[in-house]
Design a protein around this motif. Structure first.
Motif, PDB file in Angstrom:
ATOM      1  N   LYS A 145     -15.401  21.831   7.920  1.00 29.09           N
ATOM      2  CA  LYS A 145     -14.001  21.258   7.607  1.00 29.09           C
ATOM      3  C   LYS A 145     -12.953  21.495   5.970  1.00 29.09           C
ATOM      4  O   LYS A 145     -14.570  21.359   5.453  1.00 29.09           O
ATOM      5  N   PRO A 146     -11.401  21.900   5.839  1.00 30.79           N
ATOM      6  CA  PRO A 146     -11.466  21.459   4.723  1.00 30.79           C
ATOM      7  C   PRO A 146     -11.765  20.212   3.746  1.00 30.79           C
ATOM      8  O   PRO A 146     -10.749  18.999   4.499  1.00 30.79           O
ATOM      9  N   LEU A 147     -12.253  19.907   2.960  1.00 31.62           N
ATOM     10  CA  LEU A 147     -11.592  18.564   2.075  1.00 31.62           C
ATOM     11  C   LEU A 147     -10.895  18.103   2.768  1.00 31.62           C
ATOM     12  O   LEU A 147     -10.884  17.271   2.704  1.00 31.62           O
ATOM     13  N   ILE A 148      -9.499  18.415   2.196  1.00 32.11           N
ATOM     14  CA  ILE A 148      -7.985  17.466   2.443  1.00 32.11           C
ATOM     15  C   ILE A 148      -8.022  16.971   4.021  1.00 32.11           C
ATOM     16  O   ILE A 148      -7.287  16.289   4.566  1.00 32.11           O
ATOM     17  N   ALA A 149      -8.295  18.243   5.250  1.00 25.43           N
ATOM     18  CA  ALA A 149      -8.487  17.284   6.364  1.00 25.43           C
ATOM     19  C   ALA A 149      -9.072  16.188   6.983  1.00 25.43           C
ATOM     20  O   ALA A 149      -8.390  15.371   7.096  1.00 25.43           O
ATOM     21  N   TYR A 150     -10.363  15.682   5.740  1.00 26.49           N
ATOM     22  CA  TYR A 150     -10.809  14.624   6.213  1.00 26.49           C
ATOM     23  C   TYR A 150      -9.588  13.058   5.964  1.00 26.49           C
ATOM     24  O   TYR A 150      -9.323  12.460   6.870  1.00 26.49           O
ATOM     25  N   SER A 151      -8.839  13.386   5.491  1.00 28.03           N
ATOM     26  CA  SER A 151      -8.144  12.793   4.773  1.00 28.03           C
ATOM     27  C   SER A 151      -6.630  12.742   5.862  1.00 28.03           C
ATOM     28  O   SER A 151      -5.864  11.526   5.978  1.00 28.03           O
ATOM     29  N   ILE A 152      -5.767  13.676   5.701  1.00 30.13           N
ATOM     30  CA  ILE A 152      -5.411  14.433   6.841  1.00 30.13           C
ATOM     31  C   ILE A 152      -5.592  13.507   8.162  1.00 30.13           C
ATOM     32  O   ILE A 152      -5.062  12.426   8.819  1.00 30.13           O
ATOM     33  N   GLU A 153      -6.592  13.417   8.822  1.00 28.45           N
ATOM     34  CA  GLU A 153      -7.267  13.154   9.926  1.00 28.45           C
ATOM     35  C   GLU A 153      -7.614  11.578   9.981  1.00 28.45           C
ATOM     36  O   GLU A 153      -6.395  10.516  10.691  1.00 28.45           O
ATOM     37  N   ALA A 154      -7.190  11.089   8.880  1.00 29.95           N
ATOM     38  CA  ALA A 154      -7.881   9.150   8.326  1.00 29.95           C
ATOM     39  C   ALA A 154      -6.492   8.656   8.598  1.00 29.95           C
ATOM     40  O   ALA A 154      -6.231   7.983   9.469  1.00 29.95           O
ATOM     41  N   LYS A 164      -0.865  21.752   6.845  1.00 20.21           N
ATOM     42  CA  LYS A 164       0.105  21.513   7.393  1.00 20.21           C
ATOM     43  C   LYS A 164      -0.564  22.339   8.970  1.00 20.21           C
ATOM     44  O   LYS A 164      -0.379  21.740   9.830  1.00 20.21           O
ATOM     45  N   GLU A 165      -2.119  23.128   8.918  1.00 20.49           N
ATOM     46  CA  GLU A 165      -2.222  23.441  10.436  1.00 20.49           C
ATOM     47  C   GLU A 165      -3.347  21.860  10.718  1.00 20.49           C
ATOM     48  O   GLU A 165      -3.390  21.872  11.633  1.00 20.49           O
ATOM     49  N   TRP A 166      -3.844  20.893   9.421  1.00 24.21           N
ATOM     50  CA  TRP A 166      -4.420  19.848  10.110  1.00 24.21           C
ATOM     51  C   TRP A 166      -3.347  18.948   9.904  1.00 24.21           C
ATOM     52  O   TRP A 166      -3.811  17.587  10.583  1.00 24.21           O
ATOM     53  N   ASP A 175     -11.116  25.351  -6.384  1.00 23.61           N
ATOM     54  CA  ASP A 175     -10.168  25.149  -4.777  1.00 23.61           C
ATOM     55  C   ASP A 175     -11.305  24.225  -4.136  1.00 23.61           C
ATOM     56  O   ASP A 175     -10.824  23.718  -2.877  1.00 23.61           O
ATOM     57  N   LYS A 176     -11.312  23.132  -4.860  1.00 20.74           N
ATOM     58  CA  LYS A 176     -11.771  21.754  -4.836  1.00 20.74           C
ATOM     59  C   LYS A 176     -11.128  21.570  -3.105  1.00 20.74           C
ATOM     60  O   LYS A 176     -11.472  20.846  -2.316  1.00 20.74           O
ATOM     61  N   ASN A 177     -10.051  20.470  -3.250  1.00 21.28           N
ATOM     62  CA  ASN A 177      -9.081  20.565  -2.074  1.00 21.28           C
ATOM     63  C   ASN A 177      -9.224  20.923  -0.757  1.00 21.28           C
ATOM     64  O   ASN A 177      -9.000  20.405   0.331  1.00 21.28           O
ATOM     65  N   ILE A 178      -9.564  22.313  -0.356  1.00 15.38           N
ATOM     66  CA  ILE A 178      -9.721  22.715   0.592  1.00 15.38           C
ATOM     67  C   ILE A 178     -11.329  23.473   0.597  1.00 15.38           C
ATOM     68  O   ILE A 178     -11.112  24.388   1.522  1.00 15.38           O
ATOM     69  N   ILE A 179     -11.962  22.687  -0.461  1.00 22.08           N
ATOM     70  CA  ILE A 179     -13.075  23.685   0.192  1.00 22.08           C
ATOM     71  C   ILE A 179     -13.982  23.197   1.974  1.00 22.08           C
ATOM     72  O   ILE A 179     -12.932  21.887   1.700  1.00 22.08           O
ATOM     73  N   LEU A 225      -3.772   8.464  -0.706  1.00 24.93           N
ATOM     74  CA  LEU A 225      -5.218   8.827  -0.254  1.00 24.93           C
ATOM     75  C   LEU A 225      -5.821   9.759  -0.848  1.00 24.93           C
ATOM     76  O   LEU A 225      -4.860  11.112  -0.486  1.00 24.93           O
ATOM     77  N   GLN A 226      -6.586   9.855  -2.019  1.00 25.06           N
ATOM     78  CA  GLN A 226      -7.201  10.889  -2.456  1.00 25.06           C
ATOM     79  C   GLN A 226      -8.008  11.652  -1.992  1.00 25.06           C
ATOM     80  O   GLN A 226      -8.682  10.740  -1.383  1.00 25.06           O
ATOM     81  N   PRO A 227      -7.432  12.972  -1.447  1.00 27.82           N
ATOM     82  CA  PRO A 227      -8.810  13.646  -0.789  1.00 27.82           C
ATOM     83  C   PRO A 227     -10.159  13.887  -1.165  1.00 27.82           C
ATOM     84  O   PRO A 227     -11.116  14.630  -0.607  1.00 27.82           O
ATOM     85  N   THR A 228     -10.105  14.037  -2.583  1.00 32.06           N
ATOM     86  CA  THR A 228     -11.855  13.598  -2.692  1.00 32.06           C
ATOM     87  C   THR A 228     -12.440  12.717  -2.446  1.00 32.06           C
ATOM     88  O   THR A 228     -13.605  12.622  -2.554  1.00 32.06           O
TER      89      THR A 228
END
Length: 244
Positions: A31-40, A64-66, A22-26, A109-112
């Protein structure tokens, strides 16, 4: 700077990650990892819509939550280990077009890559559109210089990667860069298709290597945690100095 072009950000997030479950939401510093890319992407001055391309219900829920859109789930054939990012991107763009939503540029934008910021995204978009080129890729200076990298031949002897002498001072080494995977920007026209090689995008956006953390294994996650914590500490010190 203002642009009339419509710009789409796609964040690809396949559910079946191998190295980290579950890397993308770890969780990464709360914060879940994917949140950083969404916020940026949300802080970008130019991005009109942020779509997460995923096959996972849980990833879709978190995205969606982010604040990202997940208007559809990626089909199974685009969720396998052999599926390419460009395949998922073209599917996403074509599906949105069928839904009546078209764009002039796409930003991948790759979430990693959690350390990439809105400033980086906006600078990359500005650089590409101002240049008149059709594609851009972010790069960073390499840490392991290719002058010191070797391969082995069939007899076990070392072979220089570069055809040049390595007997020189490190400070005299020429600069070499790598594609860091943080930002890809492409103009959407007939040249953007399933044959597009994103890593071979033409224009270079140079990022400081301190932002180059690609989450692939648990050690990368720990490094990102330390860097994010240090960045927060520095910002707090700057705030205290500024406000006395």
């Amino acid at each position: 700077m203002e642009y009339k072009d419509k710009i789409l950000a796609i964040i690809p997030a396949r559910a079946g990650s191998k190295g980290i479950k579950d890397k993308n939401i770890i969780d990464l510093n709360g914060k879940p990892l994917i949140a950083y890319s969404i916020e940026a992407a949300k802080k970008s001055k130019y991005i009109d819509r942020i779509v997460v391309s995923t096959d996972g219900e849980q990833i879709a829920k978190v995205a969606k939550e982010w604040g990202a859109d997940v208007p559809f789930l990626r089909p199974d054939y685009l969720a396998s280990d052999t599926a390419k990012t460009i395949d998922a991107m073209v599917h996403c763009i074509e599906t949105l077009k069928e839904m009546g939503d078209e764009y002039d540029y796409v930003v991948l934008l790759q979430p990693t890559q959690p350390l990439r910021t809105a400033k980086h995204i906006d600078e990359a978009i500005e650089q590409l559109i101002s240049s008149g080129e059709e594609s851009l890729v972010s790069i960073s200076k390499v840490k392991d210089h290719p002058i010191l990298i070797r391969t082995l031949d069939d007899t076990g002897h070392v072979v220089n990667l570069l055809n040049t002498s390595s007997t020189q001072r490190r400070q005299d080494f020429p600069d070499y860069y790598k594609v860091n995977g943080a930002i890809y920007v492409n103009k959407l026209n007939e040249n953007f298709n399933l044959e597009t090689s994103l890593n071979d995008n033409r224009l270079a956006y140079v990022m400081n290597e301190k932002y180059d953390v690609d989450i692939d294994e648990l050690l990368d996650l720990k490094i990102a945690e330390l860097m994010l914590t240090n960045n927060l500490s520095l910002k707090e010190k700057e705030r205290k100095v500024k406000h006395g």
